[in-house]
Design a protein around this motif. Structure first.
Motif, PDB file in Angstrom:
ATOM      1  N   ALA A  20       0.894  -1.187   0.122  1.00  0.00           N
ATOM      2  CA  ALA A  20      -0.177   0.049   0.274  1.00  0.00           C
ATOM      3  C   ALA A  20       0.827   1.152   0.027  1.00  0.00           C
ATOM      4  CB  ALA A  20      -0.958  -0.022   1.094  1.00  0.00           C
ATOM      5  N   LYS A  21       0.348   2.322  -0.802  1.00  0.00           N
ATOM      6  CA  LYS A  21       1.049   3.569  -0.900  1.00  0.00           C
ATOM      7  C   LYS A  21       0.384   4.637  -0.115  1.00  0.00           C
ATOM      8  CE  LYS A  21       3.026   2.463  -5.345  1.00  0.00           C
ATOM      9  NZ  LYS A  21       3.201   2.892  -6.916  1.00  0.00           N
ATOM     10  N   GLU A  22       1.032   5.690   0.406  1.00  0.00           N
ATOM     11  CA  GLU A  22       0.328   6.840   0.872  1.00  0.00           C
ATOM     12  C   GLU A  22       0.646   8.031   0.137  1.00  0.00           C
ATOM     13  OE1 GLU A  22       0.357   8.227   5.318  1.00  0.00           O
ATOM     14  OE2 GLU A  22       2.263   9.180   4.416  1.00  0.00           O
ATOM     15  N   PHE A  23      -0.599   8.594  -0.263  1.00  0.00           N
ATOM     16  CA  PHE A  23      -0.308   9.803  -1.354  1.00  0.00           C
ATOM     17  C   PHE A  23      -0.706  11.048  -0.409  1.00  0.00           C
ATOM     18  CE2 PHE A  23      -1.196   6.405  -4.037  1.00  0.00           C
ATOM     19  CZ  PHE A  23      -0.021   6.580  -5.179  1.00  0.00           C
ATOM     20  N   PHE A  46      -3.428   4.570  -8.651  1.00  0.00           N
ATOM     21  CA  PHE A  46      -3.982   4.437  -7.100  1.00  0.00           C
ATOM     22  C   PHE A  46      -4.522   2.923  -7.150  1.00  0.00           C
ATOM     23  CE2 PHE A  46      -4.146   8.888  -8.386  1.00  0.00           C
ATOM     24  CZ  PHE A  46      -3.620   9.655  -7.394  1.00  0.00           C
ATOM     25  N   VAL A  47      -4.308   2.313  -6.065  1.00  0.00           N
ATOM     26  CA  VAL A  47      -4.881   1.067  -5.931  1.00  0.00           C
ATOM     27  C   VAL A  47      -5.357   0.691  -4.746  1.00  0.00           C
ATOM     28  CG1 VAL A  47      -4.018  -1.480  -5.882  1.00  0.00           C
ATOM     29  CG2 VAL A  47      -2.605   0.290  -7.554  1.00  0.00           C
ATOM     30  N   VAL A  48      -6.566  -0.268  -4.736  1.00  0.00           N
ATOM     31  CA  VAL A  48      -6.954  -0.519  -3.444  1.00  0.00           C
ATOM     32  C   VAL A  48      -6.192  -1.103  -2.397  1.00  0.00           C
ATOM     33  CG1 VAL A  48      -8.488  -2.334  -2.590  1.00  0.00           C
ATOM     34  CG2 VAL A  48      -9.205  -1.271  -4.516  1.00  0.00           C
ATOM     35  N   GLY A  49      -6.314  -0.281  -1.180  1.00  0.00           N
ATOM     36  CA  GLY A  49      -5.299  -0.190  -0.094  1.00  0.00           C
ATOM     37  C   GLY A  49      -4.422   0.804   0.136  1.00  0.00           C
ATOM     38  N   ASP A  50      -4.232   1.686  -0.991  1.00  0.00           N
ATOM     39  CA  ASP A  50      -3.487   2.747  -0.743  1.00  0.00           C
ATOM     40  C   ASP A  50      -4.277   3.793  -0.091  1.00  0.00           C
ATOM     41  OD1 ASP A  50      -1.562   1.957  -2.515  1.00  0.00           O
ATOM     42  OD2 ASP A  50      -2.136   3.022  -4.407  1.00  0.00           O
ATOM     43  N   THR A  51      -3.570   4.979   0.479  1.00  0.00           N
ATOM     44  CA  THR A  51      -4.199   5.947   1.337  1.00  0.00           C
ATOM     45  C   THR A  51      -3.860   7.298   0.648  1.00  0.00           C
ATOM     46  OG1 THR A  51      -2.441   6.287   2.763  1.00  0.00           O
ATOM     47  CG2 THR A  51      -4.243   4.763   3.275  1.00  0.00           C
ATOM     48  N   VAL A  89      -6.935  11.271   6.655  1.00  0.00           N
ATOM     49  CA  VAL A  89      -6.577  10.124   5.829  1.00  0.00           C
ATOM     50  C   VAL A  89      -7.777   9.178   5.355  1.00  0.00           C
ATOM     51  CG1 VAL A  89      -5.216   8.030   6.117  1.00  0.00           C
ATOM     52  CG2 VAL A  89      -4.539   9.986   7.294  1.00  0.00           C
ATOM     53  N   ILE A  90      -7.731   8.935   4.152  1.00  0.00           N
ATOM     54  CA  ILE A  90      -8.831   8.135   3.630  1.00  0.00           C
ATOM     55  C   ILE A  90      -8.216   6.832   2.749  1.00  0.00           C
ATOM     56  CG2 ILE A  90     -10.521   8.224   1.828  1.00  0.00           C
ATOM     57  CD1 ILE A  90     -10.943  11.186   2.098  1.00  0.00           C
ATOM     58  N   THR A  91      -8.762   5.705   3.125  1.00  0.00           N
ATOM     59  CA  THR A  91      -8.167   4.603   2.665  1.00  0.00           C
ATOM     60  C   THR A  91      -9.142   4.196   1.559  1.00  0.00           C
ATOM     61  OG1 THR A  91      -7.539   3.572   4.779  1.00  0.00           O
ATOM     62  CG2 THR A  91      -7.704   2.078   3.000  1.00  0.00           C
ATOM     63  N   LEU A  92      -8.390   3.887   0.318  1.00  0.00           N
ATOM     64  CA  LEU A  92      -8.986   3.572  -0.991  1.00  0.00           C
ATOM     65  C   LEU A  92      -9.436   1.997  -0.971  1.00  0.00           C
ATOM     66  CD1 LEU A  92      -6.646   5.622  -3.278  1.00  0.00           C
ATOM     67  CD2 LEU A  92      -8.593   6.035  -2.325  1.00  0.00           C
ATOM     68  N   ALA A  93     -10.625   1.575  -0.399  1.00  0.00           N
ATOM     69  CA  ALA A  93     -11.001   0.389  -0.111  1.00  0.00           C
ATOM     70  C   ALA A  93     -11.621  -0.380  -1.136  1.00  0.00           C
ATOM     71  CB  ALA A  93     -11.843   0.509   1.233  1.00  0.00           C
ATOM     72  N   LYS A  97     -14.163   5.035  -9.585  1.00  0.00           N
ATOM     73  CA  LYS A  97     -14.169   6.422  -9.617  1.00  0.00           C
ATOM     74  C   LYS A  97     -14.315   6.923  -8.187  1.00  0.00           C
ATOM     75  CE  LYS A  97     -13.782   9.279 -12.565  1.00  0.00           C
ATOM     76  NZ  LYS A  97     -12.420   9.991 -12.994  1.00  0.00           N
ATOM     77  N   LYS A  98     -13.494   7.910  -7.629  1.00  0.00           N
ATOM     78  CA  LYS A  98     -13.634   8.429  -6.310  1.00  0.00           C
ATOM     79  C   LYS A  98     -13.696  10.048  -6.504  1.00  0.00           C
ATOM     80  CE  LYS A  98     -13.273   4.410  -4.998  1.00  0.00           C
ATOM     81  NZ  LYS A  98     -14.595   3.319  -4.297  1.00  0.00           N
ATOM     82  N   TRP A  99     -14.384  10.729  -5.870  1.00  0.00           N
ATOM     83  CA  TRP A  99     -14.286  12.292  -5.948  1.00  0.00           C
ATOM     84  C   TRP A  99     -14.230  12.967  -4.781  1.00  0.00           C
ATOM     85  CZ3 TRP A  99     -17.670   8.864  -8.272  1.00  0.00           C
ATOM     86  CH2 TRP A  99     -17.791   8.681  -9.860  1.00  0.00           C
ATOM     87  N   TYR A 100     -13.538  13.971  -4.778  1.00  0.00           N
ATOM     88  CA  TYR A 100     -13.473  14.754  -3.315  1.00  0.00           C
ATOM     89  C   TYR A 100     -13.585  16.330  -3.581  1.00  0.00           C
ATOM     90  CZ  TYR A 100     -11.489   9.922  -2.183  1.00  0.00           C
ATOM     91  OH  TYR A 100     -11.378   8.802  -2.243  1.00  0.00           O
ATOM     92  N   ILE A 101     -14.092  17.031  -2.649  1.00  0.00           N
ATOM     93  CA  ILE A 101     -13.921  18.456  -2.770  1.00  0.00           C
ATOM     94  C   ILE A 101     -13.803  19.219  -1.338  1.00  0.00           C
ATOM     95  CG2 ILE A 101     -15.783  18.299  -4.805  1.00  0.00           C
ATOM     96  CD1 ILE A 101     -17.957  19.201  -2.835  1.00  0.00           C
TER      97      ILE A 101
END
Length: 281
Positions: A20-23, A46-51, A89-93, A97-101
């Motif tokens: 897992a990677k942290e961005f 970005f891969v499942v498990g990254d943050t 911190v958000i884990t990509l579970a 597509k994911k969106w943030y504002i």
């Protein structure tokens, strides 16, 4: 023909993934008005498990996870859904597509403070996992409560009387740069020997999941905070001994079902030939 069934106990799996990677969103610029976050995301995988970590001065911004429609229109959800710690911190579970504002003022609409990414599935071999039965009520412990993680508090006194169970989490809160957190063994704990700097947790909101039972030791590695400031914590984690979760039965290759008992055979009835003839007539 007998049907073979697999009994599957419903579980929550805590998987440990070494890949897992942290961005840090925006890198040195952090989460702010101005940066082009789509340009920042370009070329990153970005891969499942990254943050994702959104860093910003508390109160200046926030983070909302939204859908594609709300992203385009900069429509913010209810305030209760905002992340506001300044080190979110958000884990990509899940893949997709994911969106943030940012929901502060017009930061999204006019400041382009928004990020859209695509998360890929993790196709590596599965990592080892620890399983917890459904019904586990995991607790979150803020280390030191209102005092946080700092020089001065007696953390053994804080831990006294608390029950830490597999699946619970510890949260170490402190001003970034003032402290850090190292997980160590009993010998290093007693001597305040800190591991290599690369093993330090440094976000100021470090979350540690208690994945296995047994003794656990944590210290601050900044200066002499451990040796003279007693900035150290030792706890014992208990196994999770809740009753097993309800089970469901899945026929191999079929849908969910419950095994039904075979009907008992009908008793054999013997009729004399003359009786049979009378019945036929």
């Amino acid at each position: 023909m007998a049907t073979t069934h697999i009994i599957i106990v419903a579980i929550l799996a805590l998987s440990i993934s070494v890949s897992a990677k942290e961005f840090i969103v925006g890198d040195d610029a952090g989460w702010d008005v101005g940066p082009d976050y789509q340009d920042w995301a370009e070329g990153k995988e970005f891969v499942v498990g990254d943050t994702l970590v959104f860093k910003y001065p508390v109160g200046d911004h926030n983070v909302f996870k939204v859908n594609g429609t709300a992203f385009k229109a900069c429509m913010k959800p209810p305030p209760s859904e905002a992340l506001t710690t300044g080190n979110d911190v958000i884990t990509l579970a899940t893949p997709g597509k994911k969106w943030y504002i940012c929901g502060v003022g017009m930061h999204c609409a006019y400041g382009e403070q928004k990020l859209a990414i695509t998360v890929q599935p993790n196709n590596l071999a599965p990592a080892p996992s620890f399983t917890f039965p459904i019904g586990v009520s995991a607790k979150e412990f803020i280390v030191g409560d209102d005092a946080g993680w700092d020089v001065g508090p007696d953390y053994q006194d804080w831990a006294e009387g608390k029950e830490f169970v597999v699946g619970d989490t510890l949260v170490f809160k402190y001003p970034v740069g003032d402290h850090n957190v190292f997980k160590v063994n009993g010998t290093a704990f007693k001597a305040c020997m800190k591991p290599p700097p690369s093993e330090a947790l440094t976000t100021g909101n470090d979350v540690i999941t208690l994945a296995t039972p047994g003794k656990k030791w944590y210290i601050c590695g900044v200066g002499m905070h451990c040796a003279y400031g007693e900035q150290k914590l030792a706890i014992t984690v208990q196994p999770n001994n809740l009753a097993p979760a309800p089970s469901f039965t899945f026929p191999i290759g079929g849908a969910i079902s419950s095994p039904s008992p075979m009907p008992a055979p009908m008793p054999a009835v013997w009729y004399p030939a003359r009786k049979i003839a009378a019945i036929k007539n």
